[in-house]
Design a protein around this motif. Structure first.
Motif, PDB file in Angstrom:
ATOM      1  N   THR A 158      -1.253   5.745   6.248  1.00 37.69           N
ATOM      2  CA  THR A 158      -1.498   7.051   5.634  1.00 37.69           C
ATOM      3  C   THR A 158      -0.254   7.668   5.020  1.00 37.69           C
ATOM      4  N   GLY A 159       0.921   7.175   5.404  1.00 35.41           N
ATOM      5  CA  GLY A 159       2.147   7.689   4.805  1.00 35.41           C
ATOM      6  C   GLY A 159       2.232   7.437   3.312  1.00 35.41           C
ATOM      7  N   ALA A 160       1.441   6.513   2.808  1.00 30.81           N
ATOM      8  CA  ALA A 160       1.456   6.185   1.382  1.00 30.81           C
ATOM      9  C   ALA A 160       0.571   7.122   0.563  1.00 30.81           C
ATOM     10  N   GLY A 161      -0.128   8.055   1.224  1.00 25.25           N
ATOM     11  CA  GLY A 161      -1.015   8.950   0.488  1.00 25.25           C
ATOM     12  C   GLY A 161      -2.402   8.352   0.319  1.00 25.25           C
ATOM     13  N   ASN A 162      -3.240   9.027  -0.497  1.00 25.37           N
ATOM     14  CA  ASN A 162      -4.636   8.585  -0.615  1.00 25.37           C
ATOM     15  C   ASN A 162      -4.960   7.890  -1.931  1.00 25.37           C
ATOM     16  N   SER A 163      -3.956   7.592  -2.726  1.00 29.14           N
ATOM     17  CA  SER A 163      -4.201   6.854  -3.970  1.00 29.14           C
ATOM     18  C   SER A 163      -4.299   5.366  -3.659  1.00 29.14           C
ATOM     19  N   PRO A 164      -5.397   4.711  -4.028  1.00 35.81           N
ATOM     20  CA  PRO A 164      -5.565   3.288  -3.710  1.00 35.81           C
ATOM     21  C   PRO A 164      -4.498   2.426  -4.390  1.00 35.81           C
ATOM     22  N   SER A 165      -4.071   1.395  -3.683  1.00 33.59           N
ATOM     23  CA  SER A 165      -3.121   0.445  -4.265  1.00 33.59           C
ATOM     24  C   SER A 165      -3.299  -0.893  -3.565  1.00 33.59           C
ATOM     25  N   ALA A 166      -2.787  -1.945  -4.188  1.00 33.40           N
ATOM     26  CA  ALA A 166      -2.869  -3.273  -3.576  1.00 33.40           C
ATOM     27  C   ALA A 166      -2.116  -3.312  -2.256  1.00 33.40           C
ATOM     28  N   THR A 167      -1.031  -2.549  -2.169  1.00 31.56           N
ATOM     29  CA  THR A 167      -0.210  -2.556  -0.960  1.00 31.56           C
ATOM     30  C   THR A 167      -0.960  -2.011   0.239  1.00 31.56           C
ATOM     31  N   THR A 168      -1.786  -0.973   0.011  1.00 36.03           N
ATOM     32  CA  THR A 168      -2.475  -0.328   1.122  1.00 36.03           C
ATOM     33  C   THR A 168      -3.940  -0.741   1.231  1.00 36.03           C
ATOM     34  N   HIS A 169      -4.384  -1.677   0.391  1.00 36.16           N
ATOM     35  CA  HIS A 169      -5.759  -2.158   0.443  1.00 36.16           C
ATOM     36  C   HIS A 169      -5.984  -2.873   1.778  1.00 36.16           C
ATOM     37  N   TYR A 170      -7.085  -2.544   2.474  1.00 34.40           N
ATOM     38  CA  TYR A 170      -7.254  -3.032   3.844  1.00 34.40           C
ATOM     39  C   TYR A 170      -7.129  -4.553   3.988  1.00 34.40           C
TER      40      TYR A 170
END
Length: 229
Positions: A158-170
């Protein structure tokens, strides 16, 4: 959303306005479901000149805060800036973030465990970054004796915010553990700044790691001490 939850449950706070350009007209609780039943506020797109409040939290990206901060300061509205725009000296900020700071003024660094006297009574406070908060407090007792400080941090997604990205994709995060921005993370500038304020001349290094958890940061500070005199 989490800031509003804390304020809405605080006996001395009354949340009167939530601003957003993109979400203008949208109920706050529809964006932050955990606030359902706590607030009926609707996001409003209003200018800093029109904000009617005693206290403002700036929860905007870096470079956006500097466009608003001056107006709030001139109006005498007490402000805590959650962005990075006033955490660093002007030249360090411009080098670290690669942008010209168009509305710089000095503000106390809001790490109250170390700067309580500067923060108390200040009308504008720069809220410290997430990684620098834990890292600096971990190293503070021995920083003045160190010749090298190595910060090893693990953070939730969640530290990355709520904008989707490949890095935070589940599928990329789940059951995974990865380092990122080796030695180049922007928060290192804050860590160096605070180490210096603690009287340290130590070299500082920082590597963050992404954990497959929602939230939280765990930082281990490896402190290499100078040889005794």
């Amino acid at each position: 959303g989490e800031l509003m939850r804390l304020l809405l449950n605080h006996s001395s706070a009354d949340v009167v306005t939530a601003t957003s350009r993109k979400l203008d007209g949208t109920p706050v609780a529809s964006v932050h479901p955990h606030l359902r039943g706590l607030t009926d506020l609707v996001f409003r797109n209003i200018e800093a000149d029109d904000i009617d409040a005693d206290f403002v939290f700036l929860a905007v990206p870096h470079t956006a805060a500097m466009k608003i901060a001056g107006t709030l300061a001139e109006r005498g509205i007490k402000t805590v800036d959650l962005s990075a725009d006033y955490r660093l000296a002007k030249d360090v900020y411009e080098k670290t973030y690669g942008v010209h700071h168009e509305a710089y003024f000095e503000a106390p660094y809001g790490l109250v465990e170390l700067h309580r006297d500067e923060v108390r009574g200040a009308s504008f406070v720069a809220n410290p970054g997430c990684f620098p908060t834990g890292a600096t407090l971990a190293a503070a007792p021995l920083a003045h004796l160190a010749h090298t400080i190595i910060y090893d941090s693990k953070t939730g997604v969640t530290g990355a915010g709520n904008s989707p990205s490949a890095t935070t994709h589940y599928p990329n995060v789940g059951d995974n553990f990865s380092a990122y921005k080796w030695t180049t993370h922007r928060h290192l500038a804050e860590m160096k700044q605070e180490a210096a304020r603690l009287g340290s001349t130590a070299r500082c290094y920082f590597t963050p790691h992404l954990l497959p958890v929602n939230r939280g940061i765990l930082t281990t500070a490896h402190i290499l001490l100078r040889e005794p005199m």
